[in-house]
Design a protein around this motif. Structure first.
Motif, mmCIF file in Angstrom:
data_model
loop_
_atom_site.group_PDB
_atom_site.id
_atom_site.type_symbol
_atom_site.label_atom_id
_atom_site.label_comp_id
_atom_site.label_asym_id
_atom_site.label_seq_id
_atom_site.Cartn_x
_atom_site.Cartn_y
_atom_site.Cartn_z
ATOM 1 N N ILE A 82 -1.966 -8.418 -5.382
ATOM 2 C CA ILE A 82 -2.006 -6.960 -5.172
ATOM 3 C C ILE A 82 -3.005 -6.635 -4.061
ATOM 4 C CG2 ILE A 82 -2.700 -4.768 -6.223
ATOM 5 C CD1 ILE A 82 -1.532 -5.918 -8.903
ATOM 6 N N ARG A 83 -4.181 -7.240 -4.101
ATOM 7 C CA ARG A 83 -5.203 -7.006 -3.079
ATOM 8 C C ARG A 83 -4.735 -7.461 -1.703
ATOM 9 N NH1 ARG A 83 -8.157 -10.473 -0.805
ATOM 10 N NH2 ARG A 83 -7.954 -12.035 -2.453
ATOM 11 N N GLU A 84 -4.195 -8.681 -1.627
ATOM 12 C CA GLU A 84 -3.761 -9.221 -0.327
ATOM 13 C C GLU A 84 -2.652 -8.377 0.289
ATOM 14 O OE1 GLU A 84 -4.780 -11.423 1.767
ATOM 15 O OE2 GLU A 84 -6.297 -12.479 0.625
ATOM 16 N N VAL A 85 -1.681 -7.965 -0.509
ATOM 17 C CA VAL A 85 -0.598 -7.127 0.012
ATOM 18 C C VAL A 85 -1.165 -5.813 0.542
ATOM 19 C CG1 VAL A 85 1.429 -5.758 -0.637
ATOM 20 C CG2 VAL A 85 1.275 -8.164 -1.312
ATOM 21 N N TYR A 86 -2.092 -5.218 -0.188
ATOM 22 C CA TYR A 86 -2.691 -3.963 0.279
ATOM 23 C C TYR A 86 -3.437 -4.175 1.598
ATOM 24 C CZ TYR A 86 -5.396 0.251 0.654
ATOM 25 O OH TYR A 86 -5.949 1.411 1.137
ATOM 26 N N GLU A 87 -4.239 -5.230 1.683
ATOM 27 C CA GLU A 87 -5.016 -5.493 2.898
ATOM 28 C C GLU A 87 -4.122 -5.721 4.111
ATOM 29 O OE1 GLU A 87 -8.831 -7.650 0.691
ATOM 30 O OE2 GLU A 87 -7.530 -8.852 1.994
ATOM 31 N N GLU A 88 -2.980 -6.363 3.916
ATOM 32 C CA GLU A 88 -2.124 -6.733 5.040
ATOM 33 C C GLU A 88 -1.035 -5.720 5.365
ATOM 34 O OE1 GLU A 88 -0.748 -10.752 4.597
ATOM 35 O OE2 GLU A 88 -2.793 -11.517 4.408
ATOM 36 N N THR A 89 -0.729 -4.814 4.408
ATOM 37 C CA THR A 89 0.397 -3.897 4.624
ATOM 38 C C THR A 89 0.073 -2.419 4.400
ATOM 39 O OG1 THR A 89 1.228 -3.889 2.346
ATOM 40 C CG2 THR A 89 1.939 -5.704 3.778
ATOM 41 N N GLY A 90 -1.019 -2.125 3.691
ATOM 42 C CA GLY A 90 -1.314 -0.747 3.320
ATOM 43 C C GLY A 90 -0.570 -0.280 2.089
ATOM 44 N N LEU A 91 0.306 -1.129 1.536
ATOM 45 C CA LEU A 91 1.070 -0.764 0.336
ATOM 46 C C LEU A 91 0.374 -1.262 -0.931
ATOM 47 C CD1 LEU A 91 4.728 -1.601 1.435
ATOM 48 C CD2 LEU A 91 3.501 0.583 1.615
ATOM 49 N N THR A 92 0.469 -0.466 -1.965
ATOM 50 C CA THR A 92 -0.012 -0.872 -3.283
ATOM 51 C C THR A 92 1.212 -1.270 -4.097
ATOM 52 O OG1 THR A 92 -1.873 0.656 -3.159
ATOM 53 C CG2 THR A 92 -1.249 -0.156 -5.349
ATOM 54 N N ILE A 93 1.249 -2.541 -4.502
ATOM 55 C CA ILE A 93 2.386 -3.008 -5.297
ATOM 56 C C ILE A 93 2.033 -2.949 -6.777
ATOM 57 C CG2 ILE A 93 3.348 -4.452 -3.479
ATOM 58 C CD1 ILE A 93 2.111 -6.901 -4.973
ATOM 59 N N GLU A 94 3.085 -2.873 -7.596
ATOM 60 C CA GLU A 94 2.937 -2.888 -9.049
ATOM 61 C C GLU A 94 3.878 -3.928 -9.622
ATOM 62 O OE1 GLU A 94 3.726 1.013 -10.531
ATOM 63 O OE2 GLU A 94 1.981 1.886 -9.532
ATOM 64 N N THR A 95 3.545 -4.403 -10.764
ATOM 65 C CA THR A 95 4.327 -5.378 -11.542
ATOM 66 C C THR A 95 4.882 -6.541 -10.714
ATOM 67 O OG1 THR A 95 6.374 -4.064 -11.418
ATOM 68 C CG2 THR A 95 4.945 -3.702 -13.334
#
Length: 151
Positions: A53-66
């Motif tokens: 979740i952290r890595e995706v946010y850092e690299e894309t600006g998106l917050t993923i769930e589940t």
């Protein structure tokens, strides 16, 4: 008998929507560049899920769930350690897409993905992400030659 070994833990996440699109990253990395999915290292003491979740946010600006774990890639390093990539996928995300220093991120049709300049090994990794009967991509050396196996 000591069964422990030094291990590097990382992750990668396939983010997809209901229209057949996937989010890709064109990595700016001289050692491993090309089209791939976002992800990165698991920090000491961090859960695997929190890390993706952290890595995706850092690299894309998106917050993923589940994010759902869907496979693994692993190989031995020259120093005797093992490098492990945990594969996740999710269609639950929010936020505004933005690229990072890791590379440009953008949406593309999943059906078009194999026509893009994929990062080394990404074509086999896609099979782990997309085929339920494939759960592992294992790389090992035998008789001085690298073997790539899907299990």
């Amino acid at each position: 008998m000591d069964r422990s070994e030094k291990t590097v833990l990382t992750n990668m996440c396939m983010i997809y929507d209901d229209d057949g699109n996937v989010l890709v990253q064109d990595r700016r990395d001289s050692d491993w560049g090309g089209i791939t999915f976002p992800g990165g290292h698991v920090e000491k003491g961090e859960s695997f899920t929190d890390a993706v979740i952290r890595e995706v946010y850092e690299e894309t600006g998106l917050t993923i769930e589940t994010p759902q774990i869907c496979g693994i890639k692993q190989w031995p390093e020259d120093d005797g350690s093992r490098y492990i990539v945990l594969f996740y996928k999710t269609s639950h995300f929010a936020g505004e897409l933005k690229s990072s220093e890791e590379g440009e991120v953008y949406w593309t049709k999943l059906s078009r993905l194999k026509d893009l300049p994929l990062a080394r090994g990404m074509e086999l990794m896609l099979r782990v992400f997309l085929e339920d009967e494939v759960g592992e991509y294992y790389i090992y050396e035998e008789d001085g030659e690298w073997k790539h196996v899907l299990k």
